[in-house]
Design a protein around this motif. Structure first.
Motif, PDB file in Angstrom:
ATOM      1  N   GLU A   1      40.456  37.162  28.538  1.00 45.27           N
ATOM      2  CA  GLU A   1      41.676  36.443  28.866  1.00 45.27           C
ATOM      3  C   GLU A   1      42.715  36.680  27.770  1.00 45.27           C
TER       4      GLU A   1
ATOM      5  N   GLN B   1      51.883  35.314  36.909  1.00 45.87           N
ATOM      6  CA  GLN B   1      51.050  34.129  36.753  1.00 45.87           C
ATOM      7  C   GLN B   1      50.843  33.415  38.088  1.00 45.87           C
TER       8      GLN B   1
ATOM      9  N   ARG C   1      48.523  35.650  40.425  1.00 48.57           N
ATOM     10  CA  ARG C   1      47.123  35.622  40.030  1.00 48.57           C
ATOM     11  C   ARG C   1      46.495  34.277  40.395  1.00 48.57           C
ATOM     12  N   GLU C   2      47.222  33.201  40.169  1.00 43.43           N
ATOM     13  CA  GLU C   2      46.716  31.873  40.507  1.00 43.43           C
ATOM     14  C   GLU C   2      46.476  31.739  42.007  1.00 43.43           C
TER      15      GLU C   2
ATOM     16  N   VAL D   1      43.297  33.684  42.991  1.00 49.28           N
ATOM     17  CA  VAL D   1      42.079  32.975  42.583  1.00 49.28           C
ATOM     18  C   VAL D   1      41.801  31.819  43.544  1.00 49.28           C
TER      19      VAL D   1
ATOM     20  N   LEU E   1      37.777  39.223  41.336  1.00 51.63           N
ATOM     21  CA  LEU E   1      38.381  38.470  40.246  1.00 51.63           C
ATOM     22  C   LEU E   1      38.588  39.343  39.011  1.00 51.63           C
ATOM     23  N   ALA E   2      37.579  40.141  38.658  1.00 48.38           N
ATOM     24  CA  ALA E   2      37.676  40.991  37.475  1.00 48.38           C
ATOM     25  C   ALA E   2      38.746  42.061  37.650  1.00 48.38           C
TER      26      ALA E   2
ATOM     27  N   GLN F   1      42.143  40.477  37.368  1.00 51.00           N
ATOM     28  CA  GLN F   1      42.416  40.131  35.970  1.00 51.00           C
ATOM     29  C   GLN F   1      42.780  41.373  35.161  1.00 51.00           C
ATOM     30  N   GLN F   2      42.127  42.485  35.472  1.00 47.34           N
ATOM     31  CA  GLN F   2      42.421  43.721  34.756  1.00 47.34           C
ATOM     32  C   GLN F   2      43.855  44.176  35.031  1.00 47.34           C
TER      33      GLN F   2
ATOM     34  N   TYR G   1      46.296  42.199  35.998  1.00 48.84           N
ATOM     35  CA  TYR G   1      47.143  41.185  35.383  1.00 48.84           C
ATOM     36  C   TYR G   1      47.318  41.459  33.885  1.00 48.84           C
ATOM     37  N   ASN G   2      46.209  41.737  33.204  1.00 50.25           N
ATOM     38  CA  ASN G   2      46.268  42.014  31.773  1.00 50.25           C
ATOM     39  C   ASN G   2      47.106  43.249  31.471  1.00 50.25           C
TER      40      ASN G   2
END
Length: 251
Positions: free
Chosen positions: A75, A104, A107-108, A111, A129-130, A133-134, A136-137
């Motif tokens: 995170e 943000q 992504r929310e 999820v 999810l992973a 997140q990748q 997003y990062n």
């Protein structure tokens, strides 16, 4: 998903088994000094044992777990996120700050939809999810690069440079100092231009990320509760392709 051979090679017991096997064969040859034919038999048996190792991993389910294991994605540090928010909001260009807020929110949303469509313990859930997140990062990293790029050109006054170059253009003198000043002014202008191109490229990549997150969330929302998300596969493939390019972001 890893290829089967990458999963085998990256599994630590593989190297332990290979070491034990190699040491055993070498020890038998060194101690007993067998004839050439027997050496060939020993080497053949060792090769056969090595070939059956992936089959053993597959039979025990280990190979499948390794192939489909979801990499742990760290995170973003909340303090870094706050700092980035402040930096982007201070820019004259509103697009970076708007992208951060949109990232943000999207992504929310993904999820929340994912949690209602799949069990958190499912492999598919972890995969979605992973990957999200990748992406997003990577998009956040792009925005950090945007903030740095804007800071690097904040002291370059484009209007002054253009005005000064125009003044020099009307100067009839033809001395070395004039040529040198025109050259340095041109260099500063090019630095600003190259950084703006970089910013535009990073922001365009982020727009692709936002679209992919939206598409995946919408596709998941269309999946009936309790059903496997086959209809979301194409959207997820696009998201995974984007995640696979994450390491190329900001380069």
């Amino acid at each position: 998903m890893k290829s089967w051979w990458r999963a085998v090679v990256s599994y630590p017991p593989t190297w332990v088994a290979a070491g034990v096997l190699g040491a055993t064969v070498w020890g038998m040859i060194s101690i007993f000094d067998p004839p050439g034919l027997l050496v060939g038999v020993l080497v053949g048996l060792a090769a056969l044992a090595a070939a059956t190792w992936p089959l053993t991993m597959s039979a025990t389910g280990t190979l499948t777990k390794l192939q489909f294991a979801v990499p742990r994605i760290e995170e973003i540090d909340p303090a870094e996120l706050v700092t980035l928010t402040v930096e982007l909001q201070a820019l004259d260009d509103t697009q970076p700050a708007e992208q951060l807020e949109a990232l943000q929110q999207k992504r929310e949303s993904l999820v929340k939809v994912l949690t209602r469509r799949l069990d958190a313990g499912e492999l598919t859930y972890s995969r979605y999810l992973a990957t999200a997140q990748q992406v997003y990062n990577a998009a956040l990293h792009n925005l950090q690069e945007v903030a740095v790029a804007y800071e690097s050109i904040s002291s370059i006054d484009e209007s002054y440079i253009e005005r000064r170059m125009a003044e020099l253009a009307t100067d009839d003198s033809d001395d070395e100092s004039k040529a040198r000043e025109l050259d340095t002014l041109g260099q500063r202008l090019e630095l600003r231009t190259s950084q703006r191109r970089k910013i535009a490229r990073l922001l365009a990549q982020n727009e692709s990320a936002l679209t992919a997150l939206n598409r995946t969330t919408t596709a998941l929302a269309d999946v009936p509760i309790g059903k496997r998300p086959e209809d979301a596969d194409s959207a997820m493939e696009a998201l995974e392709e984007l995640a696979a390019r994450a390491s190329q972001y900001a380069t």
